[in-house]
Design a protein around this motif. Sequence first.
Motif, PDB file in Angstrom:
ATOM      1  N   SER A   6       0.863  -1.196   0.000  1.00  0.00           N
ATOM      2  CA  SER A   6       0.000   0.000   0.000  1.00  0.00           C
ATOM      3  C   SER A   6       0.891   1.234   0.000  1.00  0.00           C
ATOM      4  O   SER A   6       1.915   1.286   0.672  1.00  0.00           O
ATOM      5  N   ILE A   7       0.469   2.219  -0.815  1.00  0.00           N
ATOM      6  CA  ILE A   7       1.228   3.467  -0.972  1.00  0.00           C
ATOM      7  C   ILE A   7       0.256   4.626  -0.877  1.00  0.00           C
ATOM      8  O   ILE A   7      -0.781   4.631  -1.547  1.00  0.00           O
ATOM      9  N   LEU A  39       8.080   1.371  -8.536  1.00  0.00           N
ATOM     10  CA  LEU A  39       9.377   0.866  -8.089  1.00  0.00           C
ATOM     11  C   LEU A  39      10.031   1.822  -7.107  1.00  0.00           C
ATOM     12  O   LEU A  39      10.682   1.401  -6.153  1.00  0.00           O
ATOM     13  N   GLY A  40       9.864   3.109  -7.340  1.00  0.00           N
ATOM     14  CA  GLY A  40      10.431   4.099  -6.429  1.00  0.00           C
ATOM     15  C   GLY A  40       9.841   3.985  -5.038  1.00  0.00           C
ATOM     16  O   GLY A  40      10.544   4.055  -4.034  1.00  0.00           O
ATOM     17  N   GLY A  41       8.517   3.792  -4.982  1.00  0.00           N
ATOM     18  CA  GLY A  41       7.871   3.620  -3.689  1.00  0.00           C
ATOM     19  C   GLY A  41       8.341   2.360  -2.996  1.00  0.00           C
ATOM     20  O   GLY A  41       8.605   2.336  -1.791  1.00  0.00           O
ATOM     21  N   LEU A  42       8.476   1.291  -3.770  1.00  0.00           N
ATOM     22  CA  LEU A  42       8.940   0.023  -3.209  1.00  0.00           C
ATOM     23  C   LEU A  42      10.370   0.146  -2.694  1.00  0.00           C
ATOM     24  O   LEU A  42      10.733  -0.448  -1.673  1.00  0.00           O
ATOM     25  N   SER A  43      11.187   0.946  -3.377  1.00  0.00           N
ATOM     26  CA  SER A  43      12.584   1.097  -2.957  1.00  0.00           C
ATOM     27  C   SER A  43      12.701   1.750  -1.574  1.00  0.00           C
ATOM     28  O   SER A  43      13.665   1.516  -0.845  1.00  0.00           O
ATOM     29  N   LEU A  44      11.705   2.565  -1.209  1.00  0.00           N
ATOM     30  CA  LEU A  44      11.726   3.175   0.129  1.00  0.00           C
ATOM     31  C   LEU A  44      11.552   2.114   1.208  1.00  0.00           C
ATOM     32  O   LEU A  44      12.128   2.209   2.291  1.00  0.00           O
ATOM     33  N   ILE A  45      10.754   1.093   0.908  1.00  0.00           N
ATOM     34  CA  ILE A  45      10.579  -0.027   1.829  1.00  0.00           C
ATOM     35  C   ILE A  45      11.891  -0.787   1.991  1.00  0.00           C
ATOM     36  O   ILE A  45      12.169  -1.377   3.034  1.00  0.00           O
ATOM     37  N   LYS A  60       0.801  16.577   3.776  1.00  0.00           N
ATOM     38  CA  LYS A  60       0.513  15.280   4.390  1.00  0.00           C
ATOM     39  C   LYS A  60       1.753  14.384   4.330  1.00  0.00           C
ATOM     40  O   LYS A  60       2.625  14.577   3.480  1.00  0.00           O
ATOM     41  N   LYS A  61       1.795  13.422   5.218  1.00  0.00           N
ATOM     42  CA  LYS A  61       2.928  12.491   5.181  1.00  0.00           C
ATOM     43  C   LYS A  61       2.666  11.388   4.161  1.00  0.00           C
ATOM     44  O   LYS A  61       1.514  11.031   3.863  1.00  0.00           O
ATOM     45  N   CYS A  62       3.750  10.845   3.658  1.00  0.00           N
ATOM     46  CA  CYS A  62       3.692   9.699   2.739  1.00  0.00           C
ATOM     47  C   CYS A  62       3.874   8.424   3.561  1.00  0.00           C
ATOM     48  O   CYS A  62       4.751   8.352   4.418  1.00  0.00           O
ATOM     49  N   ILE A  63       3.027   7.446   3.325  1.00  0.00           N
ATOM     50  CA  ILE A  63       3.121   6.164   4.039  1.00  0.00           C
ATOM     51  C   ILE A  63       3.188   5.032   3.016  1.00  0.00           C
ATOM     52  O   ILE A  63       2.332   4.927   2.143  1.00  0.00           O
ATOM     53  N   ILE A  64       4.203   4.224   3.136  1.00  0.00           N
ATOM     54  CA  ILE A  64       4.345   3.043   2.278  1.00  0.00           C
ATOM     55  C   ILE A  64       4.479   1.828   3.188  1.00  0.00           C
ATOM     56  O   ILE A  64       5.313   1.814   4.096  1.00  0.00           O
ATOM     57  N   GLU A  65       3.640   0.846   2.960  1.00  0.00           N
ATOM     58  CA  GLU A  65       3.616  -0.331   3.839  1.00  0.00           C
ATOM     59  C   GLU A  65       3.599  -1.592   2.989  1.00  0.00           C
ATOM     60  O   GLU A  65       2.871  -1.679   1.994  1.00  0.00           O
ATOM     61  N   ALA A  66       4.408  -2.563   3.388  1.00  0.00           N
ATOM     62  CA  ALA A  66       4.470  -3.831   2.656  1.00  0.00           C
ATOM     63  C   ALA A  66       4.410  -4.994   3.634  1.00  0.00           C
ATOM     64  O   ALA A  66       5.055  -4.967   4.682  1.00  0.00           O
ATOM     65  N   ASP A 125      14.783  -8.620  -4.526  1.00  0.00           N
ATOM     66  CA  ASP A 125      15.898  -8.311  -5.414  1.00  0.00           C
ATOM     67  C   ASP A 125      15.311  -7.586  -6.623  1.00  0.00           C
ATOM     68  O   ASP A 125      14.666  -8.204  -7.472  1.00  0.00           O
ATOM     69  N   VAL A 126      15.496  -6.265  -6.657  1.00  0.00           N
ATOM     70  CA  VAL A 126      14.995  -5.487  -7.796  1.00  0.00           C
ATOM     71  C   VAL A 126      16.090  -5.453  -8.857  1.00  0.00           C
ATOM     72  O   VAL A 126      17.179  -4.942  -8.620  1.00  0.00           O
ATOM     73  N   HIS A 127      15.780  -6.018 -10.032  1.00  0.00           N
ATOM     74  CA  HIS A 127      16.805  -6.168 -11.061  1.00  0.00           C
ATOM     75  C   HIS A 127      16.422  -5.392 -12.310  1.00  0.00           C
ATOM     76  O   HIS A 127      15.379  -5.633 -12.911  1.00  0.00           O
TER      77      HIS A 127
END
Length: 550
Positions: A6-7, A39-45, A60-66, A125-127
């Motif tokens: 979730s982003i 991918l950018g959002g996922l990279s923060l995780i 507002k704050k940005c929240i990224i959850e995995a 592993d992001v390739h």
Amino acid sequence: MLSNLSIENYALIDSLDVSLDSGFTVITGETGAGKSILLGGLSLILGKRADLSTLRDKEKKCIIEADFIIKDYSLRPFFEENDLDYEDQTVIRREILPSGKSRAFINDTPVTLDVLSQLGDRLIDVHSQHQTMRLTENDFQMKLIDALANNKEQLKTYSQLLKAHSKTQKGLQDLLSFQAEATKEQDYNNFLLTELEAAPLKEGVLEELEEQYQQLNNVELIMEELSKGDQLMNDDQIGLISLVTELRSVLSKLNGFGSQYADIYTRIQSVFIELDDINSELQTFQDGVEVNPSLLEEVSAKLQLLYNLQKKHGVSEISELIAIKNALSDKAFETAHVDEKIAIKTRELQELESALEEQALIIREKRNTAIPDLKKQLEQQLSLLGMPNASFKIVVNALDTYKYNGMDDLSFLFTANTGSDYGLLKKVASGGELSRIMLVIKSVMAKYEKLPTIMFDEIDTGVSGEISNRMADIMKEMSQQMQVFSITHLPQVASKGNHHFKVFKFDEGEGTKTNMRKLNNDERVVELAQMLGGKDVSDSALAHARQLLN
């Protein structure tokens, strides 16, 4: 595996929440639709540093959850080492505040970006094409060979031995440094110790000597005053003893006339006893006091010695001098026995080196055994990916030094063309070739060890036709052992996915937003047809799309 993402408030994404499954998942979308944003959002995780400019709404704050299912990843030791609560379903959350500050959490426990990054490397592993340079690194290549050689247990044993070796080597170096320093200072330290041992060091000695010195140095005054005291006590006319004796005699005559007289008599009797006792002590003092110049000189010398030692060692208490003496004594003992300790530590180091070399030899032999099979698998797979003349020359070279993964260096050479010289991958392989080699290597590794979720970011760029089909087949085969994502522009790859998501942009109000949704079978047909023939979907494109899916 990644089970949910979730982003909120990130770049063009207002709110995104998707559930994900195991197997092979493909992600498609038009150029610029926002796949790179995802991918950018996922990279923060995964521990990448945050950029305030990525906030969609700056207020507002940005929240990224995995959510990750990690029960098969053997990560419990990592959680214990970092004092984290282990859960089979682990939740990672990243928050970027409008102030620019960033926070990271693993199962609701705050963590540093370093810890988050370490865990992220074990989960996804992001390739992408620009990351294929990892393939050219010696450590990565050796990891590939060790996977095929099944060297996991041997490397674990080797690592434990190497850790013990490093500890023992440091212990030996510390002893040698101590010996060198002690030898250099030995004579001076022995002199200091002898000097301190000759001094009368004990708790309270300074106060005793100072008191004794005052008495000896003022003996004539003491004798004179004691004599005066004796006269005041014992003079026949005015001496205190005589006067109190007479007073006691007077009061004794009143003793029988009432309790008040008896009380006063008792009190004067006590005074008489106390005075008599004081008189006896004064007599003893007088008998014991004498002029003794030699003793005075002796006491004075001891005091001066203690004062000089305090000044020399920069201390103010005798207890500190005692501590220094004990430390010097311990050091002298250590110096006397350091040769024996060095010999013992040297033997320990030699035994560990023998064990390390024995283990390194086992690892090397298993590597050499695995290389022909690795070479065969890589070349066969690459042949199917349009590189029929690809050839590897892989040689393990023995070293005299201890590396973290053995005592070997690796020569990993490649040529794409018959008759061409072999060379280092980074020098002789093109970007497209490196991408295909990396895909093949990942697929081989997936057979031999549990890899994390892998996300291929347009790894199929620049290929088409049968080669793209084969690349898709490889990714689908990999998905039997692990969760695989592929961001792709190729319908041949997209059609092979077990699950298909589309990233798309849309206008809402005064802004543009990006979102992602899972496609059903009918929607997949349309998406593939558009990837084949463009926006205006023809019947033939739809038929081709259905054929690809089937």
